[in-house]
Design a protein around this motif. Structure first.
Motif, PDB file in Angstrom:
ATOM      1  N   THR A  60       0.840  -1.190   0.000  1.00 54.60           N
ATOM      2  CA  THR A  60       0.000   0.000   0.000  1.00 54.60           C
ATOM      3  C   THR A  60       0.875   1.239   0.000  1.00 54.60           C
ATOM      4  N   PRO A  61       0.630   2.163  -0.920  1.00 49.39           N
ATOM      5  CA  PRO A  61       1.423   3.403  -0.916  1.00 49.39           C
ATOM      6  C   PRO A  61       1.075   4.265   0.301  1.00 49.39           C
ATOM      7  N   LEU A  62       2.075   4.907   0.869  1.00 54.33           N
ATOM      8  CA  LEU A  62       1.865   5.806   2.006  1.00 54.33           C
ATOM      9  C   LEU A  62       1.425   7.177   1.498  1.00 54.33           C
ATOM     10  N   ARG A  63       0.614   7.883   2.279  1.00 56.28           N
ATOM     11  CA  ARG A  63       0.187   9.240   1.889  1.00 56.28           C
ATOM     12  C   ARG A  63       1.384  10.167   1.780  1.00 56.28           C
ATOM     13  N   GLU A  64       2.266  10.029   2.753  1.00 56.95           N
ATOM     14  CA  GLU A  64       3.503  10.821   2.754  1.00 56.95           C
ATOM     15  C   GLU A  64       4.674   9.865   2.925  1.00 56.95           C
ATOM     16  N   PRO A  65       5.777  10.119   2.245  1.00 61.26           N
ATOM     17  CA  PRO A  65       6.949   9.246   2.426  1.00 61.26           C
ATOM     18  C   PRO A  65       7.425   9.272   3.878  1.00 61.26           C
ATOM     19  N   LEU A  66       7.831   8.113   4.347  1.00 58.49           N
ATOM     20  CA  LEU A  66       8.347   7.980   5.700  1.00 58.49           C
ATOM     21  C   LEU A  66       9.866   8.106   5.644  1.00 58.49           C
ATOM     22  N   LYS A  67      10.390   9.134   6.302  1.00 61.10           N
ATOM     23  CA  LYS A  67      11.840   9.365   6.285  1.00 61.10           C
ATOM     24  C   LYS A  67      12.437   8.871   7.595  1.00 61.10           C
ATOM     25  N   TRP A  68      13.501   8.132   7.483  1.00 58.62           N
ATOM     26  CA  TRP A  68      14.235   7.644   8.640  1.00 58.62           C
ATOM     27  C   TRP A  68      15.703   7.572   8.270  1.00 58.62           C
ATOM     28  N   THR A  69      16.550   7.238   9.221  1.00 55.82           N
ATOM     29  CA  THR A  69      17.996   7.279   8.988  1.00 55.82           C
ATOM     30  C   THR A  69      18.449   6.295   7.917  1.00 55.82           C
ATOM     31  N   GLY A  70      17.672   5.245   7.673  1.00 53.48           N
ATOM     32  CA  GLY A  70      18.041   4.244   6.671  1.00 53.48           C
ATOM     33  C   GLY A  70      17.576   4.594   5.273  1.00 53.48           C
ATOM     34  N   GLY A  71      16.804   5.657   5.130  1.00 56.39           N
ATOM     35  CA  GLY A  71      16.328   6.031   3.802  1.00 56.39           C
ATOM     36  C   GLY A  71      14.918   6.582   3.838  1.00 56.39           C
ATOM     37  N   ILE A  72      14.234   6.444   2.723  1.00 53.16           N
ATOM     38  CA  ILE A  72      12.866   6.923   2.587  1.00 53.16           C
ATOM     39  C   ILE A  72      11.982   5.760   2.167  1.00 53.16           C
ATOM     40  N   ARG A  73      10.863   5.612   2.841  1.00 55.18           N
ATOM     41  CA  ARG A  73       9.930   4.531   2.527  1.00 55.18           C
ATOM     42  C   ARG A  73       8.665   5.146   1.932  1.00 55.18           C
ATOM     43  N   THR A  74       8.229   4.648   0.797  1.00 53.95           N
ATOM     44  CA  THR A  74       7.056   5.210   0.129  1.00 53.95           C
ATOM     45  C   THR A  74       5.842   4.279   0.170  1.00 53.95           C
ATOM     46  N   SER A  75       6.013   3.047   0.677  1.00 56.64           N
ATOM     47  CA  SER A  75       4.889   2.113   0.752  1.00 56.64           C
ATOM     48  C   SER A  75       5.044   1.206   1.972  1.00 56.64           C
ATOM     49  N   ALA A  76       3.925   0.599   2.354  1.00 58.59           N
ATOM     50  CA  ALA A  76       3.916  -0.366   3.459  1.00 58.59           C
ATOM     51  C   ALA A  76       3.449  -1.705   2.907  1.00 58.59           C
ATOM     52  N   SER A  77       4.097  -2.759   3.316  1.00 56.59           N
ATOM     53  CA  SER A  77       3.724  -4.087   2.816  1.00 56.59           C
ATOM     54  C   SER A  77       3.143  -4.922   3.949  1.00 56.59           C
ATOM     55  N   GLY A  78       2.370  -5.905   3.582  1.00 54.95           N
ATOM     56  CA  GLY A  78       1.773  -6.814   4.549  1.00 54.95           C
ATOM     57  C   GLY A  78       1.357  -8.092   3.857  1.00 54.95           C
ATOM     58  N   LEU A  79       0.983  -9.062   4.638  1.00 57.47           N
ATOM     59  CA  LEU A  79       0.552 -10.353   4.109  1.00 57.47           C
ATOM     60  C   LEU A  79      -0.836 -10.646   4.662  1.00 57.47           C
ATOM     61  N   LEU A  80      -1.834 -10.743   3.791  1.00 55.63           N
ATOM     62  CA  LEU A  80      -3.187 -11.077   4.211  1.00 55.63           C
ATOM     63  C   LEU A  80      -3.316 -12.588   4.302  1.00 55.63           C
ATOM     64  N   VAL A  81      -3.941 -13.047   5.372  1.00 54.81           N
ATOM     65  CA  VAL A  81      -4.147 -14.475   5.604  1.00 54.81           C
ATOM     66  C   VAL A  81      -5.650 -14.731   5.639  1.00 54.81           C
ATOM     67  N   GLN A  82      -6.123 -15.638   4.791  1.00 59.76           N
ATOM     68  CA  GLN A  82      -7.525 -16.027   4.776  1.00 59.76           C
ATOM     69  C   GLN A  82      -7.632 -17.499   5.126  1.00 59.76           C
TER      70      GLN A  82
END
Length: 176
Positions: A60-82
């Motif tokens: 999922t793309p983030l509304r705003e990029p997440l900046k941290w010391t390791g770089g910039i993150r533009t999306s969040a990932s996850g695993l859906l379990v059904q």
């Protein structure tokens, strides 16, 4: 069979007579001076069976990029379990984690062999089986177990017709 309950308070608070097993007794449980449950042991036939488990990796793309010391993150990932049952009820969970392909493989290839055919309402028993199986690689397996357990709770809530919050103890405060 019918189960009868008989409850009595002890003569003095905190004082109980010693418990004795009797082979001739038909009681399922007896706490002398307090409780007797008589009758036949109830059937434990499961109402539901797990038929299949599906996992889907999402990003999922983030509304705003997440900046941290390791770089910039533009999306969040996850695993859906059904988790699917023979009655058509589907429980949905999410397994977060650092390495989604590994977590997905654990659920699809390792955990599914223990879950398929089992009663999904026995959450505690199922999670203990998974914990025992994954003991030597629990650091990464805990992410997979989290997703499976969330899906099992969701499935149980749907099967019983109650919110998961009620299954976990209910509200602790009134809404503001």
């Amino acid at each position: 069979g019918c189960v009868a309950y008989e409850a009595r308070r002890p003569a003095r608070r905190g004082v109980f007579r010693r418990f004795r097993w009797s082979a001739a007794s038909k009681a399922l449980l007896t706490i002398p001076g307090w409780l007797t449950i008589s009758g036949e042991r109830p059937s434990v036939q499961p109402l539901l069976r797990i038929t299949r488990i599906e996992t889907t990796a999402v990003r999922t793309p983030l509304r705003e990029p997440l900046k941290w010391t390791g770089g910039i993150r533009t999306s969040a990932s996850g695993l859906l379990v059904q988790i699917h049952t023979d009655e058509g009820i589907i429980g949905l969970g999410e397994a977060p984690g650092p390495t989604l392909p590994t977590i997905q493989t654990i659920i699809d290839r390792e955990f599914s062999q223990f879950l398929i055919g089992q009663d999904p309402l026995r959450i505690e028993w199922l999670t203990q089986r998974l914990e025992e199986y994954a003991r030597n690689w629990a650091a990464i397996a805990n992410y997979a177990m989290a997703g499976v357990e969330i899906a099992l709770w969701d499935l149980k809530g749907k099967a019983l017709g109650v919110p998961v919050a009620e299954l976990l103890g209910g509200r602790t405060r009134e809404a503001a």
